[in-house]
Design a protein around this motif. Structure first.
Motif, PDB file in Angstrom:
ATOM      1  N   MET A   1      -1.999  22.464  19.261  1.00 52.27           N
ATOM      2  CA  MET A   1      -1.479  21.357  18.499  1.00 52.27           C
ATOM      3  C   MET A   1       0.025  21.278  18.739  1.00 52.27           C
ATOM      4  N   LYS A   2       0.497  20.075  18.971  1.00 52.66           N
ATOM      5  CA  LYS A   2       1.919  19.844  19.202  1.00 52.66           C
ATOM      6  C   LYS A   2       2.638  19.533  17.894  1.00 52.66           C
ATOM      7  N   LEU A   3       3.947  19.654  17.937  1.00 57.21           N
ATOM      8  CA  LEU A   3       4.765  19.425  16.756  1.00 57.21           C
ATOM      9  C   LEU A   3       4.570  18.019  16.187  1.00 57.21           C
ATOM     10  N   SER A   4       4.493  17.016  17.036  1.00 56.94           N
ATOM     11  CA  SER A   4       4.287  15.643  16.549  1.00 56.94           C
ATOM     12  C   SER A   4       2.946  15.509  15.834  1.00 56.94           C
ATOM     13  N   GLU A   5       1.948  16.241  16.293  1.00 54.12           N
ATOM     14  CA  GLU A   5       0.614  16.163  15.681  1.00 54.12           C
ATOM     15  C   GLU A   5       0.600  16.770  14.280  1.00 54.12           C
ATOM     16  N   ILE A   6       1.321  17.885  14.075  1.00 49.85           N
ATOM     17  CA  ILE A   6       1.326  18.479  12.734  1.00 49.85           C
ATOM     18  C   ILE A   6       2.105  17.591  11.775  1.00 49.85           C
ATOM     19  N   LYS A   7       3.175  16.961  12.247  1.00 49.69           N
ATOM     20  CA  LYS A   7       3.931  16.059  11.378  1.00 49.69           C
ATOM     21  C   LYS A   7       3.054  14.885  10.932  1.00 49.69           C
ATOM     22  N   THR A   8       2.282  14.324  11.856  1.00 49.27           N
ATOM     23  CA  THR A   8       1.381  13.224  11.512  1.00 49.27           C
ATOM     24  C   THR A   8       0.343  13.680  10.492  1.00 49.27           C
ATOM     25  N   ALA A   9      -0.253  14.858  10.716  1.00 48.36           N
ATOM     26  CA  ALA A   9      -1.275  15.380   9.796  1.00 48.36           C
ATOM     27  C   ALA A   9      -0.681  15.660   8.419  1.00 48.36           C
ATOM     28  N   LEU A  10       0.508  16.240   8.377  1.00 48.82           N
ATOM     29  CA  LEU A  10       1.134  16.570   7.091  1.00 48.82           C
ATOM     30  C   LEU A  10       1.404  15.340   6.246  1.00 48.82           C
ATOM     31  N   LYS A  11       1.711  14.233   6.875  1.00 51.31           N
ATOM     32  CA  LYS A  11       2.009  13.006   6.129  1.00 51.31           C
ATOM     33  C   LYS A  11       0.773  12.434   5.440  1.00 51.31           C
ATOM     34  N   GLU A  12      -0.419  12.893   5.830  1.00 52.92           N
ATOM     35  CA  GLU A  12      -1.675  12.432   5.233  1.00 52.92           C
ATOM     36  C   GLU A  12      -2.222  13.401   4.176  1.00 52.92           C
ATOM     37  N   LEU A  13      -1.580  14.562   4.008  1.00 55.97           N
ATOM     38  CA  LEU A  13      -2.102  15.609   3.118  1.00 55.97           C
ATOM     39  C   LEU A  13      -1.328  15.696   1.812  1.00 55.97           C
ATOM     40  N   SER A  14      -2.011  16.158   0.766  1.00 59.59           N
ATOM     41  CA  SER A  14      -1.333  16.430  -0.505  1.00 59.59           C
ATOM     42  C   SER A  14      -1.085  17.931  -0.685  1.00 59.59           C
ATOM     43  N   THR A  15      -1.838  18.767   0.057  1.00 66.61           N
ATOM     44  CA  THR A  15      -1.632  20.214   0.043  1.00 66.61           C
ATOM     45  C   THR A  15      -1.796  20.740   1.474  1.00 66.61           C
ATOM     46  N   ILE A  16      -1.256  21.938   1.714  1.00 70.85           N
ATOM     47  CA  ILE A  16      -1.350  22.558   3.037  1.00 70.85           C
ATOM     48  C   ILE A  16      -2.210  23.805   2.924  1.00 70.85           C
ATOM     49  N   ALA A  17      -3.144  23.957   3.867  1.00 76.87           N
ATOM     50  CA  ALA A  17      -3.965  25.167   3.921  1.00 76.87           C
ATOM     51  C   ALA A  17      -4.089  25.602   5.377  1.00 76.87           C
ATOM     52  N   PHE A  18      -3.920  26.907   5.584  1.00 72.86           N
ATOM     53  CA  PHE A  18      -4.116  27.508   6.895  1.00 72.86           C
ATOM     54  C   PHE A  18      -5.343  28.399   6.833  1.00 72.86           C
ATOM     55  N   GLN A  19      -6.237  28.240   7.790  1.00 73.04           N
ATOM     56  CA  GLN A  19      -7.492  28.993   7.826  1.00 73.04           C
ATOM     57  C   GLN A  19      -7.461  29.979   8.987  1.00 73.04           C
ATOM     58  N   LEU A  20      -7.770  31.235   8.682  1.00 75.83           N
ATOM     59  CA  LEU A  20      -7.825  32.291   9.691  1.00 75.83           C
ATOM     60  C   LEU A  20      -9.092  32.158  10.530  1.00 75.83           C
ATOM     61  N   PRO A  21      -9.121  32.772  11.717  1.00 74.35           N
ATOM     62  CA  PRO A  21     -10.314  32.689  12.568  1.00 74.35           C
ATOM     63  C   PRO A  21     -11.605  33.159  11.892  1.00 74.35           C
ATOM     64  N   ASP A 108      -4.726  24.454  15.355  1.00 73.49           N
ATOM     65  CA  ASP A 108      -5.576  23.271  15.466  1.00 73.49           C
ATOM     66  C   ASP A 108      -5.706  22.682  14.057  1.00 73.49           C
ATOM     67  N   PHE A 109      -6.365  21.557  13.940  1.00 75.57           N
ATOM     68  CA  PHE A 109      -6.520  20.893  12.648  1.00 75.57           C
ATOM     69  C   PHE A 109      -7.906  20.283  12.570  1.00 75.57           C
ATOM     70  N   ASP A 110      -8.620  20.510  11.462  1.00 75.36           N
ATOM     71  CA  ASP A 110      -9.977  19.977  11.322  1.00 75.36           C
ATOM     72  C   ASP A 110     -10.054  18.762  10.386  1.00 75.36           C
ATOM     73  N   GLY A 111      -8.906  18.190  10.057  1.00 74.39           N
ATOM     74  CA  GLY A 111      -8.869  17.053   9.140  1.00 74.39           C
ATOM     75  C   GLY A 111      -8.559  17.463   7.716  1.00 74.39           C
ATOM     76  N   LYS A 112      -8.708  18.742   7.424  1.00 80.24           N
ATOM     77  CA  LYS A 112      -8.426  19.268   6.081  1.00 80.24           C
ATOM     78  C   LYS A 112      -7.507  20.485   6.149  1.00 80.24           C
ATOM     79  N   ASN A 113      -7.869  21.449   6.989  1.00 77.46           N
ATOM     80  CA  ASN A 113      -7.122  22.700   7.119  1.00 77.46           C
ATOM     81  C   ASN A 113      -6.505  22.836   8.504  1.00 77.46           C
ATOM     82  N   PHE A 114      -5.370  23.521   8.555  1.00 80.10           N
ATOM     83  CA  PHE A 114      -4.800  23.911   9.834  1.00 80.10           C
ATOM     84  C   PHE A 114      -5.484  25.213  10.230  1.00 80.10           C
ATOM     85  N   LEU A 115      -6.026  25.242  11.416  1.00 77.11           N
ATOM     86  CA  LEU A 115      -6.827  26.374  11.876  1.00 77.11           C
ATOM     87  C   LEU A 115      -5.993  27.289  12.755  1.00 77.11           C
TER      88      LEU A 115
END
Length: 157
Positions: A1-21, A108-115
Motif C-alpha cells: 500500500m502506498k502513502l496516497s492510498e492510506i490517506k484516501t482510506a483514512l479519510k473514509e474511516l471513523s476509527t483506525i484498526a491494524f490487524q496482525l497476520p 494492505d487494506f480490506d475496507g475496514k482494517n489495515f492489514l
C-alpha cells in the motif's frame, strides 16, 4: 500500500484498526510514533548495487488507554511528514513490537482494517548464485522407470 492510498482510506474511516497476520487486532490504544522515509542502499549477493526506499510507520502501544489515534490526526502526521521531510508516495512498511523483537510488515487494506502483511527474505540474484528458479519436474512414472532400471552392480544405487 502506498502513502496516497492510506490517506484516501483514512479519510473514509471513523476509527483506525491494524490487524496482525494471525487475525488479532493491534490493541486500539496504539500510537503511530514515527512516520519516516527509510532508504536501504546495498549490494546483493550477485554484486548488483540496489537502493530501496519505503515510508516507515512505527506502531507502539503502552498502558495509555485513554488516548486513541483518530484518522484525521494520522492524516495530519502524514501530511506533515510529506511537507517537512519530503516523503514521496512510496510503499509503506510498518514496524510493530512483537514478543522479543520488532516485526516488519507490508501494509494492505480490506475496507475496514489495515492489514499487517508478513514480509519474507529473498535472494535477489538467484540467476547469479546458481539457485534454480524452479525445481526440476519429474513425472512419477519416469521416476519409477529409473528406479527399476538400476542394477545392483551399475553404481547407481
Amino acid at each position: 500500500m502506498k502513502l496516497s492510498e492510506i490517506k484516501t482510506a483514512l479519510k473514509e474511516l471513523s476509527t483506525i484498526a491494524f490487524q496482525l497476520p494471525n487475525g488479532e487486532l493491534v490493541p486500539n490504544h496504539f500510537h503511530v510514533t514515527e512516520v519516516g522515509k527509510v532508504t536501504k542502499h546495498f549490494i546483493d549477493c550477485g554484486g548488483t548495487v540496489r537502493k530501496e526506499e519505503v515510508v516507515n510507520f512505527q506502531l507502539w502501544e503502552e498502558n495509555d488507554y485513554d488516548h486513541r489515534l483518530h484518522p484525521e490526526k494520522l492524516v495530519h502526521i502524514i501530511e506533515l511528514s510529506e511537507k517537512i521531510i519530503g516523503i514521496e508516495d512510496l510503499e509503506i512498511e510498518v514496524e510493530y513490537q512483537m514478543a522479543a523483537t520488532i516485526g516488519k510488515f507490508d501494509l494492505d487494506f480490506d475496507g475496514k482494517n489495515f492489514l499487517l502483511v508478513s514480509k519474507l527474505t529473498n535472494c535477489l540474484a538467484k540467476d547469479k548464485c546458481g539457485i534454480p528458479t524452479e525445481k526440476p519436474k519429474v513425472k512419477i512414472g519416469e521416476w519409477k522407470e529409473k528406479e527399476n532400471s538400476c542394477s545392483p552392480n551399475s553404481g547407481c544405487c
